[in-house]
Design a protein around this motif. Structure first.
Motif, PDB file in Angstrom:
ATOM      1  N   ALA A  14      61.893  24.900 -13.691  1.00 42.42           N
ATOM      2  CA  ALA A  14      61.031  25.980 -13.207  1.00 42.42           C
ATOM      3  C   ALA A  14      60.192  25.512 -12.013  1.00 42.42           C
ATOM      4  O   ALA A  14      59.996  26.264 -11.046  1.00 42.42           O
ATOM      5  CB  ALA A  14      60.125  26.479 -14.331  1.00 42.42           C
ATOM      6  N   ALA A  18      60.352  27.082  -8.324  1.00 45.80           N
ATOM      7  CA  ALA A  18      59.135  27.652  -7.745  1.00 45.80           C
ATOM      8  C   ALA A  18      58.845  27.056  -6.368  1.00 45.80           C
ATOM      9  O   ALA A  18      58.515  27.777  -5.420  1.00 45.80           O
ATOM     10  CB  ALA A  18      57.949  27.431  -8.680  1.00 45.80           C
ATOM     11  N   ASN A  21      61.381  28.333  -3.902  1.00 45.86           N
ATOM     12  CA  ASN A  21      61.138  29.738  -3.597  1.00 45.86           C
ATOM     13  C   ASN A  21      60.009  29.907  -2.581  1.00 45.86           C
ATOM     14  O   ASN A  21      60.152  30.596  -1.564  1.00 45.86           O
ATOM     15  CB  ASN A  21      60.814  30.483  -4.891  1.00 45.86           C
ATOM     16  CG  ASN A  21      60.605  31.963  -4.671  1.00 45.86           C
ATOM     17  OD1 ASN A  21      59.484  32.451  -4.682  1.00 45.86           O
ATOM     18  ND2 ASN A  21      61.688  32.688  -4.460  1.00 45.86           N
ATOM     19  N   VAL A  22      58.875  29.270  -2.843  1.00 41.66           N
ATOM     20  CA  VAL A  22      57.727  29.373  -1.937  1.00 41.66           C
ATOM     21  C   VAL A  22      58.047  28.733  -0.583  1.00 41.66           C
ATOM     22  O   VAL A  22      57.706  29.280   0.476  1.00 41.66           O
ATOM     23  CB  VAL A  22      56.483  28.715  -2.564  1.00 41.66           C
ATOM     24  CG1 VAL A  22      55.331  28.681  -1.570  1.00 41.66           C
ATOM     25  CG2 VAL A  22      56.066  29.458  -3.828  1.00 41.66           C
ATOM     26  N   THR A  59      66.533  31.896  -5.891  1.00 46.40           N
ATOM     27  CA  THR A  59      65.602  31.062  -6.664  1.00 46.40           C
ATOM     28  C   THR A  59      64.575  31.911  -7.398  1.00 46.40           C
ATOM     29  O   THR A  59      64.156  31.557  -8.502  1.00 46.40           O
ATOM     30  CB  THR A  59      64.870  30.060  -5.749  1.00 46.40           C
ATOM     31  OG1 THR A  59      64.215  30.767  -4.681  1.00 46.40           O
ATOM     32  CG2 THR A  59      65.836  29.037  -5.185  1.00 46.40           C
ATOM     33  N   LEU A  60      64.179  33.037  -6.827  1.00 47.61           N
ATOM     34  CA  LEU A  60      63.241  33.926  -7.532  1.00 47.61           C
ATOM     35  C   LEU A  60      63.876  34.479  -8.797  1.00 47.61           C
ATOM     36  O   LEU A  60      63.240  34.507  -9.867  1.00 47.61           O
ATOM     37  CB  LEU A  60      62.821  35.072  -6.610  1.00 47.61           C
ATOM     38  CG  LEU A  60      61.829  36.090  -7.203  1.00 47.61           C
ATOM     39  CD1 LEU A  60      60.539  35.405  -7.638  1.00 47.61           C
ATOM     40  CD2 LEU A  60      61.541  37.204  -6.198  1.00 47.61           C
ATOM     41  N   LEU A  63      64.202  31.606 -11.290  1.00 48.57           N
ATOM     42  CA  LEU A  63      62.885  31.221 -11.808  1.00 48.57           C
ATOM     43  C   LEU A  63      62.424  32.202 -12.877  1.00 48.57           C
ATOM     44  O   LEU A  63      61.950  31.794 -13.950  1.00 48.57           O
ATOM     45  CB  LEU A  63      61.876  31.168 -10.662  1.00 48.57           C
ATOM     46  CG  LEU A  63      60.414  30.905 -11.058  1.00 48.57           C
ATOM     47  CD1 LEU A  63      60.268  29.546 -11.738  1.00 48.57           C
ATOM     48  CD2 LEU A  63      59.508  30.992  -9.828  1.00 48.57           C
TER      49      LEU A  63
END
Length: 323
Positions: A14, A18, A21-22, A59-60, A63
């Motif tokens: 995770a 995360a 993603n960011v 990835t979102l 996640l």
């Protein structure tokens, strides 16, 4: 001990998702940070934005799946693996829709206020590159939802006793991608049309036309969060709640104004600019433009009909029960 190790791995996965993603979103913003409003997106920048968009949406989704599959909410609402993936698919769809609305608002505020026909802002092309990745990611995501739904249904049936014994599950459970294409032809065509041809129109095929029209096209996604939340509330078995009814009303209104009526309104705006009547304006449009509007508008009318029919059933339900 094994449970602790599994949770540790889950948290690590995770965390990686995360960060990825960011980082992909921040990098995409950095790619266009030095551009002026009138600048164009080069192919090099565009390809980078598409790759970052693919990373961001994938990835979102992963996640959200990682977090939700181990959440107590899954057990509270008795969600299957397919249900969880479907909810998260809709959440990602809502996020993408919000990005589109921000893009549309920027374009309308900049381009339409200057020149309805010719003014442009780089964010229109920029998000066309970034957002195109969503439509191709979503085809894969919806296929994964479909696969898990089918597998869940087959497993449930195999657990039910048949003549005193458990039924044997078929050897080949997972549907192929081509079987899925036959199952959802309309939404797949819509995704390919928007992600492929729509992208080409915004980036290459528009000629010297500006972004004002595309701002309205981006704002068509304003109804998507309400469509997504309706599906989520349905999965959570909350159809009988006021939230479901209120969301349904907002969904119908935003869908009507942003998807069904927006394109005819754009034609009306254009008729005022060129000084022709509404129908003369439509007749004056290039054939390719009229065909594109028809292809884009036809699925919206079909989906609005389905939504309206569903809303009628919801509102008739309580009345029929009373009678």
């Amino acid at each position: 001990m094994e449970t602790t190790v599994a949770k540790g791995r889950q948290r690590a996965v995770a965390a990686v998702l995360a960060v990825s993603n960011v980082a992909s979103l921040l990098t995409a913003l950095n790619v266009v940070s030095d551009l002026r409003p009138e600048d164009k997106i080069t192919i090099k920048r565009g390809c980078a934005l598409t790759l970052l968009g693919l990373v961001y949406f994938t990835t979102l989704f992963e996640l959200l799946n990682t977090l939700a599959l181990s959440s107590s909410l899954r057990h509270k609402y008795r969600l299957s693996c397919g249900d969880v993936l479907d909810v998260n698919n809709k959440l990602v769809s809502a996020v993408q829709a919000l990005f589109c609305c921000v893009t549309g608002a920027v374009v309308l505020g900049w381009s339409c206020a200057r020149d309805v026909v010719h003014a442009s802002h780089f964010v229109s092309e920029g998000y066309a590159w970034f957002g195109a990745a969503y439509f191709f990611y979503d085809i894969w995501s919806m296929y994964m939802v479909h696969v898990n739904m089918v597998l869940g249904d087959v497993k449930d049936k195999s657990r039910k006793p048949k003549n005193g014994a458990l039924a044997a599950a078929p050897a080949k459970l997972s549907p192929t991608f081509f079987q899925y294409c036959k199952h959802e032809p309309v939404i797949l065509f819509h995704h390919l049309f928007i992600g492929g041809f729509g992208f080409l129109v915004i980036v290459y095929l528009r000629g010297g036309l500006g972004d004002c029209v595309f701002g309205f096209v981006y704002l068509m996604e304003l109804s998507t969060p309400f469509v997504s939340f309706r599906g989520i509330l349905s999965r959570l078995k909350l159809k009988a709640t006021r939230a479901y009814v209120l969301n349904g009303v907002l969904m119908l209104l935003t869908f009507l104004f942003c998807r069904v009526l927006s394109l005819p309104y754009v034609c009306y705006m254009y008729s005022k600019v060129i000084g022709l009547s509404y129908f003369e304006t439509i007749q004056s449009l290039p054939t390719g433009c009229k065909v594109s509007i028809f292809i884009l508008l036809l699925p919206q009318l079909y989906w609005f009909y389905l939504m309206s029919a569903g809303a009628v059933k919801v509102f008739r339900g309580p009345q029929e029960k009373r009678s």
